[in-house]
Design an enzyme around this catalytic site. Sequence first.
Site, PDB file in Angstrom:
ATOM      1  N   ALA A 316       0.836  -1.205   0.000  1.00 10.26           N
ATOM      2  CA  ALA A 316       0.000   0.000   0.000  1.00 10.26           C
ATOM      3  C   ALA A 316       0.868   1.251   0.000  1.00 10.26           C
ATOM      4  O   ALA A 316       0.549   2.245  -0.670  1.00 10.26           O
ATOM      5  CB  ALA A 316      -0.928  -0.007   1.214  1.00 10.26           C
ATOM      6  N   TRP A 319       2.233   1.657  -3.424  1.00 11.10           N
ATOM      7  CA  TRP A 319       1.191   2.150  -4.324  1.00 11.10           C
ATOM      8  C   TRP A 319       1.116   3.669  -4.289  1.00 11.10           C
ATOM      9  O   TRP A 319       0.874   4.317  -5.316  1.00 11.10           O
ATOM     10  CB  TRP A 319      -0.167   1.561  -3.931  1.00 11.10           C
ATOM     11  N   HIS A 320       1.338   4.275  -3.118  1.00 10.86           N
ATOM     12  CA  HIS A 320       1.238   5.720  -2.999  1.00 10.86           C
ATOM     13  C   HIS A 320       2.318   6.450  -3.787  1.00 10.86           C
ATOM     14  O   HIS A 320       2.112   7.602  -4.185  1.00 10.86           O
ATOM     15  CB  HIS A 320       1.304   6.144  -1.530  1.00 10.86           C
ATOM     16  N   GLY A 321       3.460   5.829  -3.985  1.00  7.23           N
ATOM     17  CA  GLY A 321       4.502   6.504  -4.735  1.00  7.23           C
ATOM     18  C   GLY A 321       5.747   5.656  -4.857  1.00  7.23           C
ATOM     19  O   GLY A 321       6.006   4.778  -4.036  1.00  7.23           O
ATOM     20  N   PHE A 471      -0.855  10.276  -7.066  1.00  9.68           N
ATOM     21  CA  PHE A 471      -0.757   8.863  -6.716  1.00  9.68           C
ATOM     22  C   PHE A 471      -1.501   7.991  -7.718  1.00  9.68           C
ATOM     23  O   PHE A 471      -1.384   6.802  -7.687  1.00  9.68           O
ATOM     24  CB  PHE A 471      -1.300   8.614  -5.312  1.00  9.68           C
TER      25      PHE A 471
END
Length: 471
Positions: A316, A319-321, A471
């Site tokens: 997770a 996934w944000h960056g 994102f």
Amino acid sequence: MLFNTISFYAVFIVFLAIYAILHRTSRTLMKLYVVLFSLYFFSRMNPEVSMLLPLTALLSWAMTRRMNECKGALRKRWLWFIVAVELLPLLYFKYTNFGIDLLNTLLRENFPIQDIILPVGISFYTFQAISHTVEVYHRRLRLKMDFLEYLFYISFFPLLLSGPITRPATMLQQMREDEEVNPRLIYTGLWLVMMGVLKKCVVADYLAQFNNWAFESPELYTGFELMMATVGFGMQIYCDFSGYSDMSIGIAAMMGFRLRENFNFPYQSLNVSEFWRRWHISLSTWFRDYLYIPLGGNRMGRVRTYFNNFLTMVVAGLWHGSTPMFVLWGAMHGIGLVVHKWCHRLFLHRLPSHRWWVKIPSWLLCQMFILFTWIFFRCTTVSSAQDFMYRMFTQFDAQCIPAFIAQRPLWIAILLLSMLVHCLRERWFYRLQERFIALHWTLKSILFLLVLQLAIEFSTNEVQPFLYYKF
């Protein structure tokens, strides 16, 4: 075409008038109209890759139909192949430079960084595509989507840029309903749009001004000012993203689509597990259903459960960056989840959780952990986060508090007011919503215009994009 601009709502009013006519006359024309507008919306946000979304949707839809005709091991191989194909554009646009940087570090080489522009919304529509593929594979999506319906689901412009991530069954059922749009749903949508404008344009954007100065040049500020910036960023990112979600869900509601809430007063959480049940609900449930549970969830013993929690949060974070800071932020939350579950098994389950003397320390500990991790989310490097925290704890001077209050009274007032509103009980918020819905339409219009005027008064020279667009 951002949701926090006057130009978008001017276009949306015209769009909605035509949509209302088509909604009553032809469902097919209505879906085609929304798809064309959504693709236009996507092309305005991503002119360089305007064909990426429709081509990806066509490929994914065609392969999923082929998978649905297969059985046994072949069906499973199709699933993995389709998910890999759906992830390829995201991996290329978002993680190519991350991979090059990692190779340069490991091999001590100097491969050039590519000039790649991340398409806005690619993370969210990719996850929606994967949701459809997995649901079809498990035969949970009993009604088949034709290509127009699938493209409608993937490109639906209220959800396109930053979610909330919506399951295909939710959209398909409402796409095919022949009922007239409920006026109550329209007014609920208007209320949510107003709340979103207040959160984003008044609270988040105003708090961001000082927060940005403090995080970019922490050496210029005292420990107390950096502590206030940390608290301010915690409220900024909540109001920014939940404000977007309110606008998104509200715009969809005015079109007759009921979507789940994406935030549920997350800063009222008493532990990290509860926080992730309240924060970015669509993403946390997506990772739960499509990563955590397939990994084994909590069905394979305590150690494996802890590992699954930790790995899910690391993914997770990634996934944000595509920077180590987001991975570190995710790992910290993974450790937080593991520690909470381990402590709950040992002794927390014995405590009377409804007692104030349990709730207050639990809340304080949870909020301190959340705010601490936001520092790593906001800073660009580990060294900058370390410098920020070192100065915050070593240069804390209580004598600067009166000067800070005198210099930034409005900033403090907005921060305290937003924190106070966040302390409302959920039923009180919905009671306010019900009272707004019950008002005469003229009063609703006046309140909406007042909210717009307030947003204009607090606006800066340039429109501030939503934080989660990147994102």
